[in-house]
Design a protein around this motif. Structure first.
Motif, short mmCIF file in Angstrom:
data_model
loop_
_atom_site.label_atom_id
_atom_site.label_comp_id
_atom_site.label_asym_id
_atom_site.label_seq_id
_atom_site.Cartn_x
_atom_site.Cartn_y
_atom_site.Cartn_z
N ILE A 1 -4.12 1.61 -1.57
CA ILE A 1 -4.64 1.54 -0.20
C ILE A 1 -5.56 0.34 -0.04
CG2 ILE A 1 -6.13 2.68 1.48
CD1 ILE A 1 -5.01 5.35 0.50
N GLY B 1 0.81 -1.21 0.00
CA GLY B 1 0.00 0.00 0.00
C GLY B 1 0.84 1.26 0.00
N VAL B 2 1.88 1.28 0.83
CA VAL B 2 2.74 2.46 0.93
C VAL B 2 3.43 2.74 -0.41
CG1 VAL B 2 4.87 3.35 1.99
CG2 VAL B 2 3.11 2.26 3.40
N LEU C 1 -3.37 5.67 -5.91
CA LEU C 1 -3.73 5.90 -4.52
C LEU C 1 -4.81 4.93 -4.04
CD1 LEU C 1 -3.42 7.70 -1.99
CD2 LEU C 1 -5.23 9.16 -2.94
N TYR C 2 -5.93 4.89 -4.77
CA TYR C 2 -7.07 4.11 -4.28
C TYR C 2 -6.84 2.60 -4.37
CZ TYR C 2 -9.47 8.59 -4.28
OH TYR C 2 -9.81 9.89 -4.03
N GLY D 1 -3.60 -3.03 -0.12
CA GLY D 1 -2.75 -3.19 1.06
C GLY D 1 -3.53 -3.52 2.31
N VAL D 2 -4.67 -2.87 2.50
CA VAL D 2 -5.50 -3.11 3.70
C VAL D 2 -6.02 -4.54 3.73
CG1 VAL D 2 -7.71 -2.52 4.78
CG2 VAL D 2 -6.15 -0.71 4.07
N VAL E 1 1.04 4.42 -2.82
CA VAL E 1 0.73 5.79 -2.36
C VAL E 1 1.88 6.73 -2.74
CG1 VAL E 1 0.42 7.24 -0.32
CG2 VAL E 1 -0.83 5.08 -0.52
#
Length: 420
Positions: A162, A77-78, A158-159, A165-166, A81
């Motif tokens: 995230i 995720g990072v 971005l979307y 990753g979550v 981003v």
């Protein structure tokens, strides 16, 4: 349940590799970077996805999969981003390095766990797991392209970053390694010989047969990675990317159709050829698949300028390529044992990173000649070479290695019995 969880985790990280090709033209258009320079970000992603897998595998073998998957999901995720806010090549490089670290942790853990849970069906189990990575992005090909067109590529980074990753981080808490007594014993059949001796990673890297497998992995992997990273640029360069193609009553532009079919077939091939290899042997399956890959790339070189053939042949190429991610880890574990499966398969998986170093070279070759012809011919020849090596060299050699290992186990067991 462990197999299903591993597949879902693999689906979540698939876009990090297979979705990249849709971002390249937008990054180039927005910032004016050289395409080959942009593709170094892809190479860095694959390098860091693969070359640290042995270390991550060691943690898995010692402490179990939970912490490694959690760590990997956060980094995935990072990384994306960072890509969303990147304004320079170095920032994209950093984002892809971090995403690669995360993807490698997830990939190596899930495949290694599958190899441990199913010693009697290693080809199929590793193939199903790897299928999540190969086919996972097929679910989002259209939505990623839509978001890039409607919201911009930064929003897509971005979307999706995230969200993916979550989900991976959440699933980490449900993964576990098999305990003694939960799995069947080592399997042996006429098609596949499996070692009862467990080689440590330090022993594996001293085995010449390991480096033969590594070399084969590199030369087969390079062609598929080159097409993965450059599918959209290749289609644009030969003028078929925006041409509508109709198959079975469905019409899409060629690049979207090709990318969707490619992802699906790249996923299906992994359990299919893994299952085949459980039945007829790893090396026999390699011979068939690698020969198909060489033929497919050569035909893409000849007929790829036709939009319909571009879609069909790119799908054939990916179907013949993706099986390396089930055949090589299962062959490695058959040869060197399951106790250190995550680490040893991870050592072999670093060949994918070595192969990725050839992706920018392919771009430079294309820029220097103004054509993809030389790249296609070199990739086709490499696959034919690997096909021959599998059946003529690897197969007889591996039988001798496993037989010698069996003798060592028998001698050790006999000595213990004598002492008792």
């Amino acid at each position: 349940m462990q197999l299903v969880l591993g597949v879902i985790c693999m689906v979540m990280i698939a876009n990090l590799q297979y979705g990249w090709t849709f971002f390249v033209p937008e990054i180039q258009k927005t910032f004016g970077f050289d395409r080959a320079a942009i593709q170094w970000a892809f190479t860095l992603f694959v390098l860091f996805e693969t070359w640290l897998v042995p270390i991550e595998g060691w943690f898995v073998d010692k402490y179990g999969p939970k912490v490694v998957i959690l760590f990997g999901g956060i980094l995935c995720g990072v990384g994306w981003v960072i890509n969303a806010y990147a304004g320079s090549l170095n920032a994209f490089y950093l984002g892809q390095v971090i995403a690669g670290l995360g993807a490698g942790a997830v990939y190596g853990t899930c495949v290694g766990n599958a190899l441990k849970w199913f010693p009697d069906k290693r080809g199929l189990a590793s193939g199903i797991t790897a299928a999540g990575f190969g086919a996972g992005s097929a679910l989002t090909v259209a939505s990623i392209q839509w978001m890039i067109a409607d919201k911009g590529f930064q929003a897509a980074f971005l979307y999706f970053g995230i969200g993916q990753g979550v989900i991976v981080a959440a699933l980490a808490f449900f993964l576990s390694a098999p305990r003694k007594g939960q799995i069947p014993d080592v399997s042996s059949n006429n098609a596949n010989v499996q070692s009862r001796r467990n080689y440590t990673p330090s022993e594996v890297v001293r085995q010449p047969i390991f480096w033969l497998m590594y070399f084969m992995y590199v030369i087969v992997g390079a062609g598929g990675l080159m097409i993965t990273a450059n599918l959209k640029p290749i289609a644009a360069d030969i003028g078929v990317d925006k041409v509508p193609v109709t198959l079975l009553g469905v019409t899409m532009v060629a690049i979207t159709f090709a990318a969707t079919i490619d992802r699906v077939l790249n996923g299906l091939t992994r359990p299919f050829f893994g299952w085949v290899s459980d039945k007829i042997g790893r090396e026999n399956t390699m011979f068939i698949a690698f020969a198909m890959e060489g033929f497919g790339i050569y035909m893409l070189y000849l007929w790829g300028h036709d939009p319909l053939w571009f879609v069909l042949l790119s799908g054939f190429v990916f179907f013949a390529w993706g099986e390396i991610y089930s055949l090589f880890p299962s062959t490695c574990t058959d040869t060197f044992g399951s106790k250190f499966a995550a680490t040893n398969a991870g050592l072999l998986y670093t060949a994918k990173g070595t192969a990725a170093l050839l992706v920018p070279i392919a771009n430079y070759l294309q820029q220097g000649t103004g054509s993809w012809d030389g790249v296609f011919l070199a990739a086709a020849g490499a696959n034919i070479l690997a096909s021959v090596l599998a059946i003529a060299v690897l197969k007889p050699w591996r039988k001798r290695v496993v037989a010698n290992a069996q003798s060592e186990v028998d001698v050790t067991t006999g000595a213990k019995v004598a002492v008792a």
